[in-house]
Each structure stands twice: as C-alpha cells, then as structure tokens.
Design an enzyme around this catalytic site. Structure first.
Site, PDB file in Angstrom:
ATOM      1  N   LYS A 127      -6.420  18.222  -8.877  1.00  0.00           N
ATOM      2  CA  LYS A 127      -5.566  18.511  -7.720  1.00  0.00           C
ATOM      3  C   LYS A 127      -4.744  19.758  -7.998  1.00  0.00           C
ATOM      4  O   LYS A 127      -4.097  19.871  -9.034  1.00  0.00           O
ATOM      5  CB  LYS A 127      -4.622  17.330  -7.444  1.00  0.00           C
ATOM      6  CG  LYS A 127      -5.310  16.141  -6.804  1.00  0.00           C
ATOM      7  CD  LYS A 127      -4.400  14.930  -6.723  1.00  0.00           C
ATOM      8  CE  LYS A 127      -3.226  15.142  -5.810  1.00  0.00           C
ATOM      9  NZ  LYS A 127      -2.450  13.886  -5.610  1.00  0.00           N
ATOM     10  N   ASP A 183       4.461   4.832  -0.376  1.00  0.00           N
ATOM     11  CA  ASP A 183       3.503   5.440   0.553  1.00  0.00           C
ATOM     12  C   ASP A 183       2.137   4.753   0.442  1.00  0.00           C
ATOM     13  O   ASP A 183       1.109   5.409   0.356  1.00  0.00           O
ATOM     14  CB  ASP A 183       3.369   6.942   0.270  1.00  0.00           C
ATOM     15  CG  ASP A 183       2.736   7.692   1.437  1.00  0.00           C
ATOM     16  OD1 ASP A 183       2.792   7.199   2.570  1.00  0.00           O
ATOM     17  OD2 ASP A 183       2.178   8.787   1.201  1.00  0.00           O
TER      18      ASP A 183
END
Length: 447
Positions: free
Chosen positions: A113, A208
């Site tokens: 990432k 989340d």
C-alpha cells in the site's frame, strides 16, 4: 478538515469533537516503556508529528524496514499490471518477495500500500497501522510484514490475500454466490479478530468495520485489515472515548454518530451490520432500492426476530440452501448487535460463542449451490471435478429426453408448445459434494 476528508455524509453529522485526554496518567515516550508493555497510540505525545525511525524500529522489532528501492523491485516499479485497487490510503500493488531480497524473509506474495499524499489519509493513519499491526498478531488480523519510511514516502507491506475483500466476493454481480457455511466461517473469524482487539490489556476500538476491510485468503479465511482509523479504548476509569466522528455511512453506531462517544460496543454494532449483509446479500446502504429499503438496518432489523418473515429477507441467491436453525440464531444475534442501546449489545466474545456452534448444524437442504474451492498444485480444482459431474448428469438427462421424444408419435393437427430449455448460465453444485471431497473441516476455523 480531517472530518471533511473522511466522510462524504458529513452533512448529517455533528461537528468534530476534540478527543478527551484523561486527567490522570502521563504519556509515555516509547523509549521509556517497559519491554513487556505494548506501544499504544496514546503513548506518542505528538501523534501527528513524524516519529524517528529509531523509535519505530526499536518498538516494532517484528517488522521489516524496507527501502523504497526494494519495494520498487518487488512490484516491478509499481507497474500497472500489478495494480490491485485503491482506497482512502492510496493505491495497492501486488508484489513478490524472493529469497534473495533479505535474510530471514521467506519468499512470498505481498500487497504493497502506497500512501497517496493527496488522499484522505496521511501520516497519522499510516502510523496507526504500523504501531497496531506491528505488535498485534492474531490469525484473523491481516499480517503486516513491514513498512517503508523514506523522505515523504510512506508504504506498508502486507501478506497477500488471494480472494480480495469480502465486499467484492459478497456483492459481485457475476459468478457464484458465497455458500451459507462460508459466510458463517467469515463471520466467526472476524468476530474472533474483533474480540481479540477488545480484550487486549490496552483495548483497541477498530472503528471502521465493514465488508471492504475484511480480506479473504484462498480458503476464505477472513482477516480484518486497514487499521488507519483504529484508536485506543477508554482507560479503566473511563466509560468511553470522545473523538471525531469517522467511519462509513451505514456501519457506524447511532450513539457514535450523534455524540462522538466511542466504545467497543460501537464495533459490535458495525459487526451486526456486516452479519446482516451476510444474511441478506444486501449492502448496508443501497440508494438504488425503494426508499424504505435503502438503509439495510432500518428495513431488516424489525424482521429479524420473526421466523415467518426471516426467509423473505435472506439472500435469494442462496436458493434456500442454508440451515433454518442457523439462520434464525444468526438473525437473533444480529438483532442484539444492532440494538440502539449499547449496553444491550453482546460483547464480541459472546458473539463468537453464539456463532461458532452454527457451523456444525446439519439441517442444510441438499440442492444446487455454488462454491469455489481453492486449487492445489498438480491437482484438478474441486470445483472443476464437481462441475463435470453435473455437466455429465445434465447431458445424460438431455439425451434421455431426446430418445423419449423420438419414440412418441406426433398427433396430427395438434399444436406443440416450444419447451424452454433449462438455463445453464452458471454452474451449480451443493455443499454436500464439497463435504464428500474436502471434508467439513473446510468450514471450521482452527483459531
């Protein structure tokens, strides 16, 4: 500004509330911690400021510190052919680490990432991922292998998860749907991951939890990923943490949205939303549906406790191939998780205890169903073997019908309606076939 960047639904939420700082207890510098203590987010006095490489590497000895040049080599200079997708953090690329990259690091596929400096997340979220996943290891948390912290570059290197996200697998428009037992296996696995976070000596609130943050390996083992919004839970003398409202529409707990008060029960609500998505095959928010069905929780929760109405909201793609008792108990658990009163929700440990036995129920009807089983080296995929059996059976039935037709003389003057041929738009086979081939252990999480 952080609030505006994170939520497109900001117009329905209150203003950002400044985090509460407990009056008692001093913040600890990483170098002054006891070796047995876990470095938590609150241990860093100036959370948004850059942390020295020495502090990071000394505290997170399990992680590899990669150079940018090494990661360019691993991903073929972040080539388009290796591009996997993009989120709030930035683009993600597939890479391969060979035995020669560095000593002690086994050859493996990885996901890299890259922090987008113009994206919705920044150094703070990158640091949260490094600090938490660098210390918290669990079979149902994605494994962070290392990171790169070079000039303005911020990168994270994870284990590669072959099946991608639960969101893509559950809501894909084409291809076979996820079977009932696979859905339960995913629910149990992620529940164990959240329970582990909540039961830490310094509890972690994930904040989340949603289908796009659940990754699946080749055997559909689920792992929680993306810890950018995770935060420390309340101290022993506190009941909650007050913070800026962040998260995703449709998943955030109502009390968190309205007050900014965050507890582990906020994660339990979000888990209930995902469990409801697994049951119904619907997204938490779907603006293409009729107005009363756009919000999944508002539409489905009142129906979860009525066994006569439950069948009507189950995913139609399952075609009835699920345990009636299992669906009823999973729905009752989802109902509790989605309570508007945080204290009425079960802990994640109790959620695990409620879900795990459902994997062993055997009242699943035998019928057509689809499952994509992982392939093994030098072996024909199980899916292909089962599909060939059904193809053969289908062709045999078709031939028998042709032979029968040739034997029956047609009557003169009688009109014959054209028969609609059976649809073969997708392969179908049952969970029973998989039990025979792979054994029921396929669905039983080992951890």
């Amino acid at each position: 500004m952080i609030f505006k960047r994170y939520l497109s639904w900001k117009n329905i939420l209150p203003n950002c509330i400044k985090p509460q700082v407990p009056s008692s207890g001093k913040k600890v510098h990483p170098s002054k911690r006891s070796p047995s203590q876990r470095l938590s987010l609150s241990d860093i006095s100036h959370f948004g400021s850059p942390l020295s490489l020495n502090d990071l590497s000394n505290s997170l000895i399990s992680l590899h510190v990669f150079t940018l040049k090494e990661l360019e080599l691993v991903t073929h200079k972040f080539s388009k052919s290796n591009f996997l997708g993009e989120g709030g953090f930035g683009p993600v690329y597939k890479g391969f680490i060979d035995d020669n990259l560095r000593p002690g690091l086994k050859a493996q596929s990885v996901a890299v990432k890259v922090l987008d400096l113009d994206g919705t997340q920044g150094h703070k979220e990158w640091l949260a991922e490094v600090i938490l996943l660098g210390q918290l290891k669990h079979p149902h948390l994605v494994n962070l292998i290392g990171y790169c912290y070079e000039d303005e570059h911020r990168l994270l290197v994870y284990e590669y998860m072959e099946r991608g996200s639960l969101e893509n697998q559950l809501f894909k428009r084409y291809g076979p749907p996820l079977p009932w037992l696979t859905r339960l296996k995913i629910a149990v696995g992620t529940a164990k991951g959240l329970a582990f976070l909540h039961e830490e000596e310094k509890p972690v609130i994930y904040r989340d939890f949603k289908t796009s943050n659940i990754l699946l390996d080749s055997a559909y083992k689920a792992k929680v990923s993306d810890f950018g919004l995770a935060t420390d839970g309340p101290a022993e003398e506190e009941t909650h943490v007050t913070t800026c409202v962040m998260g995703t529409e449709g998943y955030a707990a109502p009390e968190y949205v309205s007050t900014g008060h965050l507890t582990t029960m906020s994660d339990v609500f979000s888990f209930g939303v995902v469990l409801l998505e697994l049951l119904t095959g619907r997204r938490s928010v779907d603006k293409t549906r009729p107005s009363r069905e756009k919000n999944l929780v508002e539409w489905a929760r009142p129906l979860l406790k009525d066994p006569h109405k439950l069948h009507g909201i189950m995913d139609p793609r399952l075609e009835g191939q699920y345990s009636t008792e299992g669906a009823r108990k999973a729905a009752a658990l989802a109902y509790q998780c989605l309570s508007s009163h945080p204290k009425s929700r079960p802990t994640m440990r109790n959620v695990v205890k409620g879900l795990q036995p459902l994997l062993h129920l055997t009242d699943i009807p035998i019928g057509p169903f689809v499952y994509i089983a992982p392939t093994q080296e030098n072996k024909e995929p199980t899916v292909q073997k089962i599909e060939e059996i059904y193809e053969k059976q289908f062709d045999e039935v078709k031939m028998e019908k042709k032979e029968d037709k040739s034997r029956i003389p047609r009557r003169k003057g009688r009109k014959h309606r054209r028969r609609v041929k059976p649809s073969r738009s997708r392969a179908m086979y049952s969970d029973t076939d998989l039990y025979r081939t792979l054994g029921s252990s396929l669905y039983s999480p080992k951890h």
